[in-house]
Structures are given as C-alpha cells and as structure tokens.
Design a protein around this motif. Structure first.
Motif, PDB file in Angstrom:
ATOM      1  N   HIS A 223      13.496  14.469  -0.275  1.00 32.23           N
ATOM      2  CA  HIS A 223      13.567  15.853   0.146  1.00 32.23           C
ATOM      3  C   HIS A 223      14.410  15.700   1.351  1.00 32.23           C
ATOM      4  CE1 HIS A 223      13.030  20.057   1.482  1.00 32.23           C
ATOM      5  NE2 HIS A 223      12.295  20.343   0.377  1.00 32.23           N
TER       6      HIS A 223
ATOM      7  N   VAL B 238       6.144  17.596  -0.844  1.00 36.56           N
ATOM      8  CA  VAL B 238       7.558  17.519  -1.507  1.00 36.56           C
ATOM      9  C   VAL B 238       8.070  16.732  -2.378  1.00 36.56           C
ATOM     10  CG1 VAL B 238       8.607  18.916   0.656  1.00 36.56           C
ATOM     11  CG2 VAL B 238       8.492  16.528   0.583  1.00 36.56           C
TER      12      VAL B 238
ATOM     13  N   SER C  49      13.431  23.112  11.569  1.00 39.99           N
ATOM     14  CA  SER C  49      13.743  22.600  10.221  1.00 39.99           C
ATOM     15  C   SER C  49      12.900  22.995   9.093  1.00 39.99           C
ATOM     16  CB  SER C  49      13.805  21.032  10.415  1.00 39.99           C
ATOM     17  OG  SER C  49      12.543  20.447  10.494  1.00 39.99           O
TER      18      SER C  49
ATOM     19  N   ASP D  92      13.543  21.537  -4.123  1.00 40.18           N
ATOM     20  CA  ASP D  92      13.661  21.497  -2.859  1.00 40.18           C
ATOM     21  C   ASP D  92      12.700  22.317  -2.215  1.00 40.18           C
ATOM     22  OD1 ASP D  92      15.454  19.377  -2.623  1.00 40.18           O
ATOM     23  OD2 ASP D  92      17.136  20.561  -2.314  1.00 40.18           O
TER      24      ASP D  92
ATOM     25  N   ARG E 122       9.451  31.891   7.610  1.00 43.45           N
ATOM     26  CA  ARG E 122       9.797  30.901   6.699  1.00 43.45           C
ATOM     27  C   ARG E 122      10.227  31.996   5.462  1.00 43.45           C
ATOM     28  NH1 ARG E 122       4.497  28.499   3.724  1.00 43.45           N
ATOM     29  NH2 ARG E 122       3.188  30.140   4.109  1.00 43.45           N
TER      30      ARG E 122
ATOM     31  N   ILE F  20      14.249  17.547   4.178  1.00 39.79           N
ATOM     32  CA  ILE F  20      13.612  17.693   5.434  1.00 39.79           C
ATOM     33  C   ILE F  20      13.080  16.537   5.839  1.00 39.79           C
ATOM     34  CG2 ILE F  20      11.247  18.138   4.280  1.00 39.79           C
ATOM     35  CD1 ILE F  20      10.825  20.335   6.216  1.00 39.79           C
TER      36      ILE F  20
ATOM     37  N   ARG G 128      14.449  26.212   7.091  1.00 42.48           N
ATOM     38  CA  ARG G 128      15.691  26.202   6.250  1.00 42.48           C
ATOM     39  C   ARG G 128      15.212  26.114   4.717  1.00 42.48           C
ATOM     40  NH1 ARG G 128      17.647  20.867   9.689  1.00 42.48           N
ATOM     41  NH2 ARG G 128      17.648  21.896  11.786  1.00 42.48           N
ATOM     42  N   TYR G 129      14.234  25.909   4.436  1.00 44.08           N
ATOM     43  CA  TYR G 129      13.881  25.771   2.968  1.00 44.08           C
ATOM     44  C   TYR G 129      12.981  26.656   2.602  1.00 44.08           C
ATOM     45  CZ  TYR G 129      15.609  21.369   4.470  1.00 44.08           C
ATOM     46  OH  TYR G 129      16.718  20.292   4.806  1.00 44.08           O
ATOM     47  N   ASP G 130      13.097  26.871   1.163  1.00 43.46           N
ATOM     48  CA  ASP G 130      11.936  27.980   0.649  1.00 43.46           C
ATOM     49  C   ASP G 130      10.503  27.446   0.213  1.00 43.46           C
ATOM     50  OD1 ASP G 130      14.158  29.679   0.709  1.00 43.46           O
ATOM     51  OD2 ASP G 130      14.677  29.567  -1.490  1.00 43.46           O
ATOM     52  N   TYR G 131       9.524  27.907   0.169  1.00 43.28           N
ATOM     53  CA  TYR G 131       8.321  27.707   0.038  1.00 43.28           C
ATOM     54  C   TYR G 131       7.768  28.390  -1.029  1.00 43.28           C
ATOM     55  CZ  TYR G 131       8.111  25.734   4.700  1.00 43.28           C
ATOM     56  OH  TYR G 131       8.614  24.728   5.821  1.00 43.28           O
TER      57      TYR G 131
END
Length: 307
Positions: A177, A173, A188, A239, A219, A179, A191-194
C-alpha cells in the motif's frame, strides 16, 4: 501480623487487574474514597506503591504485576472452600450459558472458551446471542443473557463488570500500500479512503476526533460496513484502509491474505472490554466458574493488557 487479610487481598487483586482505583471501586461496588483507603493499606502492608502513574493512566508496579497470579490463586482457593461441593459435580452437569458479544470477541474467544469449559464440564452448552440495539444490561436484568462481553458504557448501575482486556485500533491495508512507502503521519493518513466498521452505521469515531481536534484534518470515509468480516478478504485488491482492533488483526492470517498492518500516529484512547453480569449471579458457583474461565481464557488468547 502480616498487615493484611483475605478481604484486603481481594482489593489487591481487583486493583491490579483493573489498573484503576475508579474501575476497581465500580467492580467491587464501593466508593472511590473507600477504594483509595484500601490502596493506602496495601501500600503500607507491602511497602510498595502497587499502582503507579504512567501518563494519564495507572499501571501495576513491577512487584504487583509479579504477584498477581499468586494473589488470584489465593482468592480463588479461598472461594473454592465454599464452592467445592457444587463444582465437584460439574462433570455430571449440563448447564446452558447464553453470552452476548460482538463478532470481534466471538471470533477470538468462542472456540478457546468452549474448549476450556468442556474440560471441566463436558456436557455444557454455550449460546452466543446476537447483539441488539437495546441497552446491553436489559437482557442481563431479565435473565435472557447470562454474560455480556463488550465495551459499551450503557450499563445500569447495579450491573457487575470486570475488565478482561484493553485494545487499540490499528490500520489494515494490502501489502505494498502506498501509505507504507514513507513514515506514516496524520497528513499522510488523510490522503486515502477508509472503511468504517459500525453495526449502527456510524462513520466517524475517535480517529476522526483526534485528526480534527489535534491536527485540523478530516479523513474520507468511503464506506461503512456492519462487521469486519465483510471486507477483510477483499482488502488485497484495494487501497482502502480498514481500522480494526488489535484482537482482530493479530488473529487473521495477514501473509496468506496479502495484508499488513500499521500503528496510527495518534494518541488514540484504548478500547476496554469487560464481562458483565447481573448481581443475582454473583454467588452462583457455576456462574463464577464461567466468569473465571472466561477471564483466564482471555488472558491466554489475547495476552495481558497491552501497553
């Protein structure tokens, strides 16, 4: 009598390197019960367990890990009695080796391997062939590839293989970031895109299976790219989270790129990479030298198997 001979030392070497009775048996083309009997002989001869259970896997005992280099030296020295005449002529030879691996392995090992090979054989040439969707063992069978380096299980039963490193996935990251602002948990993570890296366009893998089966979580995969090079230098502006093997993360300039990495809070399986070759190459001294050089270089560049 010492209770062991050169053949038993070969079993000892492979058991320590593979850290597994089944993998050692596969590599030496014997049955698992036969390999277990050899392990029992080694334990009696050296009064040491050699391999000990560590969670779901086996690891070398402190004694076994400490003697591995000497055992390898003994076995190589014995083999060299037969190979000395041909290998003495390496400086005057001009072999061409065709290897196949994904871009992760090529980026980490290609230059160190070439340098090591040219120390003994200045006129050698190495060709890194592109990966194909066909079974990895087919080019080994037809002779178009001398050595395959990878982790696929799609191998024909006669193909020889030797584990050269084990690795784990980590998250890459940008620095700062969000996270990283709190302890990283499975909750946690989602909560974020990959970004998913897959040459075949596959979005999901072990991370998704562990999140779903152990935590009931899913995810979000925002993008799938064919190789890791495509996104690394752009990560500082997003992010998004990019899961990568440790061999990649440890060999990029994270500080210069404004990036950092973290461990996933999941019991992910290790990724085992091996070198594989066709049995016709088993006793070829020059190809044995190639494989031994690759094995040594992988240890120097990547370290021994990570815990």
């Amino acid at each position: 009598m010492k209770g062991y001979d050169l053949d038993l030392l070969r079993y000892l070497q492979v058991l320590i390197e593979e850290e597994s009775v089944s993998l050692a048996a596969r590599r030496l083309k014997v049955s698992e019960p036969a390999m277990s009997r050899q392990l029992a002989k080694l334990r009696k001869a050296f009064a040491d367990p050699i391999l000990v259970q560590s969670g779901r896997r086996m690891t070398p005992s402190a004694f076994a890990a400490g003697i591995l280099n000497r055992v390898q030296d003994v076995v190589v020295a014995a083999d060299s009695l037969i190979e000395t005449r041909e290998l003495a002529n390496l400086a005057n030879m001009a072999p061409t080796f065709t290897l196949r691996a994904n871009d992760l392995v090529v980026a980490a090992l290609a230059l160190p391997l070439l340098e090591a090979l040219k120390t003994d054989c200045p006129r050698c040439e190495v060709i890194w062939a592109p990966e194909l969707d066909a079974a990895a063992s087919d080019p080994l069978r037809d002779g178009s590839v001398d050595l395959y380096i990878g982790a696929t299980e799609m191998m024909k039963p006669e193909i020889r293989r030797q584990t050269i490193f084990r690795d784990y996935m980590r998250g890459l990251v940008r620095k700062g970031h969000p996270i990283l602002a709190e302890p990283i948990t499975p909750q946690s993570m989602v909560r974020y895109d990959y970004i998913s890296v897959s040459r075949r366009g596959r979005a999901q893998g072990p991370i998704d299976w562990m999140l779903r089966n152990q935590h009931g979580l899913t995810r979000k995969i925002a993008m799938v790219v064919p190789n890791y090079h495509a996104m690394i230098e752009s990560m500082k502006n997003t992010d998004l989270i990019l899961p990568l093997p440790g061999i990649v993360i440890d060999h990029i300039s994270q500080d210069a790129l404004g990036l950092t990495s973290f461990e996933f809070p999941l019991s992910l399986p290790s990724v085992e990479a091996f070198q594989a070759w066709h049995p016709r190459r088993d006793m070829d001294p020059v190809h044995r030298w190639l494989r031994e050089t690759l094995f040594r270089v992988s240890r120097q560049v990547l370290g021994k198997f990570p815990p």
